[in-house]
Design a protein around this motif. Sequence first.
Motif, PDB file in Angstrom:
ATOM      1  N   VAL A 131       4.857  -6.701  24.411  1.00 30.70           N
ATOM      2  CA  VAL A 131       4.908  -7.357  25.715  1.00 30.70           C
ATOM      3  C   VAL A 131       3.672  -7.008  26.540  1.00 30.70           C
ATOM      4  O   VAL A 131       3.030  -7.889  27.138  1.00 30.70           O
ATOM      5  N   LEU A 132       3.307  -5.738  26.583  1.00 31.60           N
ATOM      6  CA  LEU A 132       2.136  -5.319  27.356  1.00 31.60           C
ATOM      7  C   LEU A 132       0.861  -5.929  26.785  1.00 31.60           C
ATOM      8  O   LEU A 132      -0.025  -6.372  27.530  1.00 31.60           O
ATOM      9  N   ALA A 133       0.775  -5.953  25.445  1.00 28.50           N
ATOM     10  CA  ALA A 133      -0.412  -6.543  24.821  1.00 28.50           C
ATOM     11  C   ALA A 133      -0.482  -8.037  25.104  1.00 28.50           C
ATOM     12  O   ALA A 133      -1.564  -8.572  25.365  1.00 28.50           O
ATOM     13  N   ARG A 134       0.664  -8.725  25.070  1.00 24.98           N
ATOM     14  CA  ARG A 134       0.658 -10.161  25.332  1.00 24.98           C
ATOM     15  C   ARG A 134       0.202 -10.454  26.764  1.00 24.98           C
ATOM     16  O   ARG A 134      -0.542 -11.414  27.000  1.00 24.98           O
ATOM     17  N   LEU A 135       0.631  -9.639  27.712  1.00 27.45           N
ATOM     18  CA  LEU A 135       0.183  -9.822  29.094  1.00 27.45           C
ATOM     19  C   LEU A 135      -1.338  -9.707  29.187  1.00 27.45           C
ATOM     20  O   LEU A 135      -1.981 -10.419  29.971  1.00 27.45           O
ATOM     21  N   ALA A 136      -1.913  -8.827  28.388  1.00 28.18           N
ATOM     22  CA  ALA A 136      -3.366  -8.665  28.405  1.00 28.18           C
ATOM     23  C   ALA A 136      -4.083  -9.876  27.818  1.00 28.18           C
ATOM     24  O   ALA A 136      -5.254 -10.132  28.155  1.00 28.18           O
ATOM     25  N   TRP A 137      -3.403 -10.628  26.937  1.00 34.88           N
ATOM     26  CA  TRP A 137      -4.012 -11.813  26.332  1.00 34.88           C
ATOM     27  C   TRP A 137      -3.957 -13.040  27.245  1.00 34.88           C
ATOM     28  O   TRP A 137      -4.689 -14.015  27.020  1.00 34.88           O
ATOM     29  N   LEU A 138      -3.109 -13.033  28.260  1.00 37.55           N
ATOM     30  CA  LEU A 138      -2.924 -14.222  29.091  1.00 37.55           C
ATOM     31  C   LEU A 138      -4.216 -14.738  29.727  1.00 37.55           C
ATOM     32  O   LEU A 138      -4.430 -15.958  29.772  1.00 37.55           O
ATOM     33  N   PRO A 139      -5.111 -13.871  30.236  1.00 36.33           N
ATOM     34  CA  PRO A 139      -6.370 -14.405  30.791  1.00 36.33           C
ATOM     35  C   PRO A 139      -7.190 -15.173  29.760  1.00 36.33           C
ATOM     36  O   PRO A 139      -7.846 -16.170  30.105  1.00 36.33           O
TER      37      PRO A 139
END
Length: 389
Positions: A337-345
């Motif tokens: 989840v944390l890694a996916r949030l980092a990919w959003l930009p």
Amino acid sequence: MRDLVRRIDAATPADRDRAVDALRAVAILGVVLGHWLVTALVADSGRVHAESPLHYLPQLAPVSWVFQTLAVFFLVGGQVGARSYAAARSAGGSYRRWLGDRLTRLFRPVAAVVTVWSVVAGALLASGAGLETVGALGKLVLSPLWFLLVFAALTAATPLVARLHPLWPLAVVLHVDLVRFGLGGPAWPGWINVAAGWLVPYCLGAAWARGGLRSRTTGWGLLGGGAVATAGLVVCGGYPASMVGVPGAAVSNLNPPTLAAVTFGLAQCGAALLLVGPLRRVLRRPALWAAVALVNLWAMTVFLWHQTAMMAVTALGLLAGEPLPGLHTVPDGAGWVLARLAWLPLFAAALLVCWAAFRRYEQGRRQHRGGSRVVAGHRPAPVAGARRV
């Protein structure tokens, strides 16, 4: 940027309800962010398949409550459709011309995404990609189109449903679910809810266009009643807590819509109506209104290409030679989840590239007499001296 903001503000008629456009923008962006957060493309043994973190982490179900915003879109669609049809009729326009104009604006950008992905799918198969991988990618791109087909059907039925009370389609959904789940009937009647379920917020929007739903009491009643009904159906009725489909689940609240999805939509509609007043005040600021107007101007482009943007970043990430956390790995923990949030930009940046390449297919050559471009998906009255936006 200041000049663009001034031009958009000047090209907007004084009687335009900016809150309606803001609600549409929120609905579209909610769908985009929801898909980016609950869809994982897992690379495994040379193939790619889709997974959902909601399957591994059911405690994340509240995420779907925030980003499953389709009811708000149908609410706005009913309001805008009923108003535009009434305006066309009062101006002496025909139903055929009105419908053709609206469907052309809806489906023009669809042709671009279907054409591009037909070529991409053929190239992937020719290069040796597995049928399962191509099918998974194609499903992610094409599955959101069901929403456009339903919206087009309801738009075409606007003259018939514009005065239909929302309780009638709600009763249909209730009886269909009673047959399916209460009486152990077959699953196929559930597809009746694809029309009936989304007709509920659409009819609410039409009632709004006629001058109804103006009371805050109505908004609070929809919000409170819908929330209580949804909670009861989930806790006592056995409906899933997630408001989006979860792979492997026995029942999906969205495919086809269930009574829980519809009551949840009523709660969302109530919240949207309560936000109308504050939004109108906030959007008097030209800069905020410009952002909302631009999202609406290319809402279909954003909707149609957001999955492609995510897949493009995922494909480029494969060049790293090993699965990247949050991009190619199984979504089975908080780390994902944390890694996916980092990919959003990066997803957003890829979507910006898609927007630059395909935005022209949404707006075409439409413009106003007097030179002002269509703002936020409608045709505002010409503004003297306004330059093209």
